[in-house]
Each structure stands twice: as structure tokens, then as C-alpha cells.
Design a protein around this motif. Structure first.
Motif, PDB file in Angstrom:
ATOM      1  N   TYR A 123      18.835  54.172  -6.706  1.00  0.00           N
ATOM      2  CA  TYR A 123      20.294  54.321  -6.592  1.00  0.00           C
ATOM      3  C   TYR A 123      20.717  54.595  -5.144  1.00  0.00           C
ATOM      4  CZ  TYR A 123      20.931  54.317 -11.643  1.00  0.00           C
ATOM      5  OH  TYR A 123      20.976  53.960 -12.953  1.00  0.00           O
ATOM      6  N   THR A 124      19.929  55.345  -4.399  1.00  0.00           N
ATOM      7  CA  THR A 124      20.269  55.617  -2.999  1.00  0.00           C
ATOM      8  C   THR A 124      20.235  54.329  -2.184  1.00  0.00           C
ATOM      9  OG1 THR A 124      19.406  57.868  -3.154  1.00  0.00           O
ATOM     10  CG2 THR A 124      19.647  56.940  -0.946  1.00  0.00           C
ATOM     11  N   PHE A 125      19.171  53.555  -2.324  1.00  0.00           N
ATOM     12  CA  PHE A 125      19.056  52.303  -1.579  1.00  0.00           C
ATOM     13  C   PHE A 125      20.208  51.360  -1.923  1.00  0.00           C
ATOM     14  CE2 PHE A 125      17.581  47.889  -1.372  1.00  0.00           C
ATOM     15  CZ  PHE A 125      17.328  47.794  -0.012  1.00  0.00           C
ATOM     16  N   SER A 126      20.448  51.162  -3.215  1.00  0.00           N
ATOM     17  CA  SER A 126      21.510  50.253  -3.638  1.00  0.00           C
ATOM     18  C   SER A 126      22.872  50.740  -3.159  1.00  0.00           C
ATOM     19  CB  SER A 126      21.494  50.126  -5.164  1.00  0.00           C
ATOM     20  OG  SER A 126      22.494  49.251  -5.595  1.00  0.00           O
ATOM     21  N   GLY A 127      23.135  52.030  -3.283  1.00  0.00           N
ATOM     22  CA  GLY A 127      24.412  52.587  -2.833  1.00  0.00           C
ATOM     23  C   GLY A 127      24.628  52.404  -1.346  1.00  0.00           C
ATOM     24  N   LEU A 128      23.574  52.623  -0.566  1.00  0.00           N
ATOM     25  CA  LEU A 128      23.690  52.453   0.886  1.00  0.00           C
ATOM     26  C   LEU A 128      23.914  50.991   1.269  1.00  0.00           C
ATOM     27  CD1 LEU A 128      20.980  54.962   2.153  1.00  0.00           C
ATOM     28  CD2 LEU A 128      23.480  55.207   2.265  1.00  0.00           C
ATOM     29  N   VAL A 129      23.297  50.065   0.552  1.00  0.00           N
ATOM     30  CA  VAL A 129      23.508  48.638   0.823  1.00  0.00           C
ATOM     31  C   VAL A 129      24.964  48.261   0.553  1.00  0.00           C
ATOM     32  CG1 VAL A 129      22.932  46.299   0.043  1.00  0.00           C
ATOM     33  CG2 VAL A 129      21.110  47.950   0.481  1.00  0.00           C
ATOM     34  N   PHE A 130      25.506  48.709  -0.584  1.00  0.00           N
ATOM     35  CA  PHE A 130      26.905  48.405  -0.902  1.00  0.00           C
ATOM     36  C   PHE A 130      27.849  49.033   0.117  1.00  0.00           C
ATOM     37  CE2 PHE A 130      25.451  47.124  -5.150  1.00  0.00           C
ATOM     38  CZ  PHE A 130      26.270  46.025  -5.371  1.00  0.00           C
ATOM     39  N   LEU A 131      27.602  50.282   0.482  1.00  0.00           N
ATOM     40  CA  LEU A 131      28.465  50.935   1.472  1.00  0.00           C
ATOM     41  C   LEU A 131      28.357  50.267   2.837  1.00  0.00           C
ATOM     42  CD1 LEU A 131      28.183  54.741   0.689  1.00  0.00           C
ATOM     43  CD2 LEU A 131      30.177  53.272   0.433  1.00  0.00           C
ATOM     44  N   ALA A 132      27.156  49.868   3.233  1.00  0.00           N
ATOM     45  CA  ALA A 132      26.989  49.186   4.522  1.00  0.00           C
ATOM     46  C   ALA A 132      27.788  47.887   4.540  1.00  0.00           C
ATOM     47  CB  ALA A 132      25.507  48.920   4.792  1.00  0.00           C
ATOM     48  N   ASP A 133      27.724  47.126   3.458  1.00  0.00           N
ATOM     49  CA  ASP A 133      28.506  45.891   3.394  1.00  0.00           C
ATOM     50  C   ASP A 133      30.001  46.188   3.476  1.00  0.00           C
ATOM     51  OD1 ASP A 133      30.091  43.726   1.736  1.00  0.00           O
ATOM     52  OD2 ASP A 133      28.241  42.760   2.410  1.00  0.00           O
ATOM     53  N   ALA A 134      30.428  47.202   2.748  1.00  0.00           N
ATOM     54  CA  ALA A 134      31.855  47.548   2.751  1.00  0.00           C
ATOM     55  C   ALA A 134      32.331  47.980   4.127  1.00  0.00           C
ATOM     56  CB  ALA A 134      32.120  48.658   1.732  1.00  0.00           C
ATOM     57  N   LEU A 135      31.501  48.702   4.849  1.00  0.00           N
ATOM     58  CA  LEU A 135      31.926  49.259   6.135  1.00  0.00           C
ATOM     59  C   LEU A 135      31.654  48.346   7.332  1.00  0.00           C
ATOM     60  CD1 LEU A 135      30.686  52.909   5.568  1.00  0.00           C
ATOM     61  CD2 LEU A 135      33.034  52.058   5.397  1.00  0.00           C
ATOM     62  N   LEU A 136      30.632  47.509   7.264  1.00  0.00           N
ATOM     63  CA  LEU A 136      30.200  46.771   8.446  1.00  0.00           C
ATOM     64  C   LEU A 136      30.570  45.285   8.460  1.00  0.00           C
ATOM     65  CD1 LEU A 136      26.664  48.384   8.823  1.00  0.00           C
ATOM     66  CD2 LEU A 136      28.789  49.026   9.966  1.00  0.00           C
ATOM     67  N   ARG A 137      30.824  44.693   7.310  1.00  0.00           N
ATOM     68  CA  ARG A 137      31.133  43.253   7.284  1.00  0.00           C
ATOM     69  C   ARG A 137      32.514  43.010   7.888  1.00  0.00           C
ATOM     70  NH1 ARG A 137      29.962  38.705   3.179  1.00  0.00           N
ATOM     71  NH2 ARG A 137      28.453  40.219   2.440  1.00  0.00           N
ATOM     72  N   VAL A 138      32.599  41.993   8.725  1.00  0.00           N
ATOM     73  CA  VAL A 138      33.876  41.625   9.336  1.00  0.00           C
ATOM     74  C   VAL A 138      34.720  40.905   8.294  1.00  0.00           C
ATOM     75  CG1 VAL A 138      34.977  40.254  11.132  1.00  0.00           C
ATOM     76  CG2 VAL A 138      32.821  41.427  11.609  1.00  0.00           C
ATOM     77  N   ARG A 139      35.933  41.371   8.131  1.00  0.00           N
ATOM     78  CA  ARG A 139      36.851  40.777   7.162  1.00  0.00           C
ATOM     79  C   ARG A 139      38.108  40.324   7.879  1.00  0.00           C
ATOM     80  NH1 ARG A 139      33.599  44.108   4.442  1.00  0.00           N
ATOM     81  NH2 ARG A 139      33.090  43.571   2.319  1.00  0.00           N
ATOM     82  N   LYS A 140      38.440  39.089   7.685  1.00  0.00           N
ATOM     83  CA  LYS A 140      39.636  38.542   8.303  1.00  0.00           C
ATOM     84  C   LYS A 140      40.734  38.422   7.249  1.00  0.00           C
ATOM     85  CE  LYS A 140      36.867  35.954  11.541  1.00  0.00           C
ATOM     86  NZ  LYS A 140      36.444  34.651  12.019  1.00  0.00           N
ATOM     87  N   PRO A 141      41.978  38.763   7.619  1.00  0.00           N
ATOM     88  CA  PRO A 141      43.070  38.599   6.657  1.00  0.00           C
ATOM     89  C   PRO A 141      43.216  37.121   6.274  1.00  0.00           C
ATOM     90  CG  PRO A 141      43.763  39.920   8.543  1.00  0.00           C
ATOM     91  CD  PRO A 141      42.416  39.366   8.871  1.00  0.00           C
ATOM     92  N   LYS A 142      43.531  36.885   5.002  1.00  0.00           N
ATOM     93  CA  LYS A 142      43.742  35.514   4.541  1.00  0.00           C
ATOM     94  C   LYS A 142      45.042  34.979   5.114  1.00  0.00           C
ATOM     95  CE  LYS A 142      41.259  35.626   0.203  1.00  0.00           C
ATOM     96  NZ  LYS A 142      41.352  35.448  -1.250  1.00  0.00           N
ATOM     97  N   THR A 143      45.033  33.712   5.439  1.00  0.00           N
ATOM     98  CA  THR A 143      46.257  33.075   5.924  1.00  0.00           C
ATOM     99  C   THR A 143      46.893  32.310   4.790  1.00  0.00           C
ATOM    100  OG1 THR A 143      44.993  31.169   6.661  1.00  0.00           O
ATOM    101  CG2 THR A 143      45.383  32.909   8.283  1.00  0.00           C
ATOM    102  N   LYS A 144      48.203  32.235   4.821  1.00  0.00           N
ATOM    103  CA  LYS A 144      48.904  31.527   3.730  1.00  0.00           C
ATOM    104  C   LYS A 144      49.090  30.080   4.036  1.00  0.00           C
ATOM    105  CE  LYS A 144      51.286  35.539   2.076  1.00  0.00           C
ATOM    106  NZ  LYS A 144      52.482  36.130   1.625  1.00  0.00           N
TER     107      LYS A 144
END
Length: 144
Positions: A123-144
Motif C-alpha cells: 500500500y505504501t509503494f502504490s500510494g506513493l506512485v499515485f501521489l507522485a503522478d498527481a504531483l509531478l506530471r505536467v498537466r496542460k489546460p484543455k483548449t476548446k
């Protein structure tokens, strides 16, 4: 991988409560839900009807959470803000589950001889992977 393991456990709890699975230590874990004494040794026994109801609800929640994780990871490759929030929630929940096994459940389970260390690690490993993705992945706003 953690989603598949917990999905199997969820279905076991829903459909075959108290049946040990071929996972390390699971035969000791099921002693918590139903057991009897045989020759001065605690062995698994079918859980009571009340415990079957509780395990059925637990199984449904485990199945739902596991499916949410699988759908979130495998259905869309884009990094939307909703996906970020879902990953953050999943990561935080898995870290809380690891802490729960470590601090609350493990002392109780140790009475049956169950070792929660692999579950805490999973659970620690999986939780850290999900949190890392949430915090570190670059997200660009969608364009209309």
C-alpha cells in the motif's frame, strides 16, 4: 498489481468469506474472521453469518476501489486535472491504509501470527506512485 491482488481479495470476501487464498500469510489473516480451537491450536473455521455480512460489504468496497484504480490508470492516457485529483485521493487513501495496517490492525492481527509488513509495503509503494503522478506530471489546460 496491487489492484489485482485487492480485487481478488474483495471477491473472496464477497463470495467465499473466510476461505484462505494462496497469498503469504492469508491463512493466518482469515483466522481473524472465523476460527476454532483444534488440539490447542487456532484453525480457520467458517465465519458467522454476521461476519459474512460485514465481509460482504467490505468485499464490495474493496472491489469498487480496485476497479476505480484500474479504470483510472488504464482508460485514458491524458493528464487532466480531474485525473490528478483522483490519483491524489487514491494515493492518500492507500497511504492511510498502510498506516492503518501498521499502527491499528497489525497488533490485532499479530495475535493470529499474521505479519502485515508485506501489506504495508504494497500500500505504501502504490500510494506513493499515485501521489507522485498527481504531483509531478505536467498537466496542460484543455483548449476548446
Amino acid at each position: 498489481m496491487t489492484s489485482i491482488i485487492t480485487l481478488i481479495i474483495g471477491y473472496r470476501d464477497l463470495l467465499f468469506a473466510g476461505t484462505p487464498l494462496p497469498f503469504p500469510g492469508d491463512e493466518k489473516l482469515v483466522l481473524l474472521f472465523g476460527s476454532k480451537m483444534v488440539k490447542k491450536q487456532k484453525v480457520a473455521a467458517p465465519p458467522t453469518e454476521e461476519m459474512r455480512i460485514v465481509l460482504g460489504f467490505l468485499g464490495m468496497y474493496i472491489i469498487g476501489f480496485s476497479i476505480l484504480k484500474l479504470v483510472s490508470v488504464f482508460t485514458a492516457p491524458e493528464g487532466t486535472y480531474l485525473r490528478r485529483n483522483i490519483f491524489a485521493a487514491i494515493g492518500a487513501t492507500e497511504l492511510l491504509m498502510a498506516a492503518n495496517v501498521l499502527k491499528v490492525v497489525d497488533p490485532v492481527l499479530s495475535l493470529t501470527g499474521f505479519d502485515g509488513t508485506p501489506w504495508v509495503a504494497m500500500y505504501t509503494f502504490s500510494g506513493l506512485v499515485f501521489l507522485a503522478d498527481a504531483l509531478l506530471r505536467v498537466r496542460k489546460p484543455k483548449t476548446k
